[in-house]
Scaffold this motif. Structure first.
Motif, short mmCIF file in Angstrom:
data_model
loop_
_atom_site.label_atom_id
_atom_site.label_comp_id
_atom_site.label_asym_id
_atom_site.label_seq_id
_atom_site.Cartn_x
_atom_site.Cartn_y
_atom_site.Cartn_z
N PHE A 1 0.83 -1.20 0.00
CA PHE A 1 0.00 0.00 0.00
C PHE A 1 0.87 1.25 0.00
O PHE A 1 1.78 1.38 0.81
CB PHE A 1 -0.92 0.02 1.23
N GLU A 2 0.58 2.13 -0.92
CA GLU A 2 1.23 3.43 -0.99
C GLU A 2 0.19 4.51 -0.70
O GLU A 2 -1.00 4.30 -0.92
CB GLU A 2 1.83 3.65 -2.40
N PRO A 3 0.58 5.67 -0.16
CA PRO A 3 1.93 6.11 0.18
C PRO A 3 2.33 5.79 1.60
O PRO A 3 3.22 6.43 2.16
CB PRO A 3 1.82 7.62 -0.02
N VAL A 4 1.68 4.80 2.21
CA VAL A 4 1.90 4.53 3.64
C VAL A 4 2.98 3.48 3.89
O VAL A 4 3.33 3.22 5.03
CB VAL A 4 0.57 4.10 4.31
N ASP A 5 3.48 2.84 2.82
CA ASP A 5 4.57 1.87 2.92
C ASP A 5 4.23 0.73 3.87
O ASP A 5 4.99 0.40 4.78
CB ASP A 5 5.85 2.58 3.37
N ILE A 6 3.05 0.13 3.65
CA ILE A 6 2.61 -1.03 4.43
C ILE A 6 2.41 -2.20 3.48
O ILE A 6 1.89 -2.04 2.37
CB ILE A 6 1.29 -0.73 5.17
N GLU A 7 2.85 -3.40 3.89
CA GLU A 7 2.71 -4.59 3.06
C GLU A 7 1.99 -5.68 3.82
O GLU A 7 2.03 -5.73 5.06
CB GLU A 7 4.09 -5.10 2.61
N MET A 8 1.32 -6.56 3.07
CA MET A 8 0.65 -7.70 3.68
C MET A 8 0.50 -8.80 2.62
O MET A 8 0.63 -8.55 1.42
CB MET A 8 -0.72 -7.33 4.23
N ASP A 9 0.22 -10.01 3.09
CA ASP A 9 -0.07 -11.13 2.19
C ASP A 9 -1.56 -11.35 2.10
O ASP A 9 -2.31 -11.13 3.06
CB ASP A 9 0.61 -12.41 2.71
N VAL A 10 -2.01 -11.82 0.94
CA VAL A 10 -3.42 -12.10 0.74
C VAL A 10 -3.54 -13.30 -0.21
O VAL A 10 -2.78 -13.43 -1.16
CB VAL A 10 -4.16 -10.87 0.15
#
Length: 346
Positions: free
Chosen positions: A9-18
């Protein structure tokens, strides 16, 4: 087993798996990432985002929430979207305080304590959960309709002062699947499954602007939660509450509002009656639509935080007023639910 992909996710620099079976919004909730959302049914556009890279496909959704031209351009509703590759998604709306600091989603069993009518078409449903249920003032839960996988969304009227006792104010609609349960099918002692909390229309602690609340119908519930929290925390923020109804017979909890107001700074309650201001038993009311009365009385809306909850037409009219009044979007809080045709209430 479905393949798993990485979402950034941008611009918040968060990642996750789905996984491919998961809708992105649901997967985010389970991993403690609280994205902006409203109906969670592809109807309201609150979770609309932009795909920078990757392969996403959506389940059925409303073109009012995301039209064909927007989809072709790369916009997506996260509550309807499945990922079929690694993706980078730009969040168009987000609350930095909520993103990783929201209350974890919980599923609990709750037992019915009381079902009491408060007007001709609004019912108070009080429930006791099997364990303390954490939420923030203004949030809501999904209540599963017994014997089905379907749910309806309702806001809490209570606060964390009673963490295992919740109250919901529910408007009864003809033919409503949950409403029908309130006419004798649901009884004291029955158990229901609750999942939540959801919603971004939460009271923001630490803020200092005056609070203006605008509600109608069962939208009274989250506003009561907010007012109760303000009282319990000793807030000194000035508060004004505009409540829209048709006639005096549709007003309720007036004594509770009066008691709350006595302990709040600069509190003012304005009952706005759209059809008749007669027979109000001495209560001072104003005649007209609630948004018209807010416009007439609130010359400094842009200097306030505004919390909205009520029927979709009321919320839409209030949003138009706030935009015309130059109220910054980050000072406006509401959760837009699906229509009564698919959801029994607020």
């Amino acid at each position: 087993m479905a393949d798993t992909h990485r979402i950034r996710f941008e611009p918040v620099d968060i990642e996750m798996d789905v996984t491919e079976d998961d809708k992105i919004l649901d997967a985010a909730f389970r991993q403690g990432i609280h994205l902006m959302h409203g109906c969670k049914e592809g109807q309201c556009s609150a979770c609309k985002s932009y795909v920078l890279d990757g392969d996403l496909q959506m389940e059925r959704y409303s073109t009012f929430a995301c039209n064909d031209a927007e989809v072709a351009e790369g916009y997506v509703l996260l509550c309807r979207a499945h990922a079929f590759s690694d993706c980078t998604i730009e969040l168009l709306n987000y609350d930095e305080d909520e993103l990783l600091g929201g209350v974890p989603i919980q599923t609990v069993t709750a037992r019915v304590l009381a079902i009491e009518p408060v007007t001709r078409d609004i019912v108070s449903l009080r429930m006791k959960t099997e364990q303390a249920f954490e939420f923030r003032p203004g949030q809501y839960v999904d209540i599963t309709i017994p014997g089905t996988d379907d749910h309806r969304s309702f806001s809490m009227a209570t606060t964390q002062s009673t963490p295992d006792e919740l109250e919901f104010l529910i408007k009864k609609y003809p033919g409503g699947r949950f409403s029908a349960l309130l006419d004798g099918e649901l009884a004291v002692g029955d158990e229901l499954s609750l999942t939540g909390p959801y919603g971004s229309s939460t009271l923001k602690d630490g803020h200092v602007l005056p609070v203006v609340c605008v509600a109608g119908g069962a939208g009274m519930a989250p506003i009561l939660s907010i007012l109760r929290h303000l009282r319990e925390t000793g807030s000194t923020r000035p508060v004004r509450f505009y409540y829209g109804a048709r006639t005096a017979a549709d007003l309720f909890y007036l004594e509770a509002i009066k008691e709350l107001g006595a302990e709040l700074t600069g509190f003012e309650f304005v009952a706005c009656l759209s059809e008749s201001a007669q027979d109000a038993d001495g209560l001072q009311v104003e005649e007209g639509n609630v948004t018209d009365i807010v416009e007439r009385r609130e010359a400094e809306l842009h200097r306030s935080e505004v919390y909205l909850c009520g029927p979709p037409p009321m919320v839409d009219a209030a949003l138009a007023l706030l935009e015309a009044s130059n109220v910054p979007k980050d000072q406006v809080f509401y959760d837009k639910f699906t229509s009564p045709a698919t959801n029994d209430g607020v």
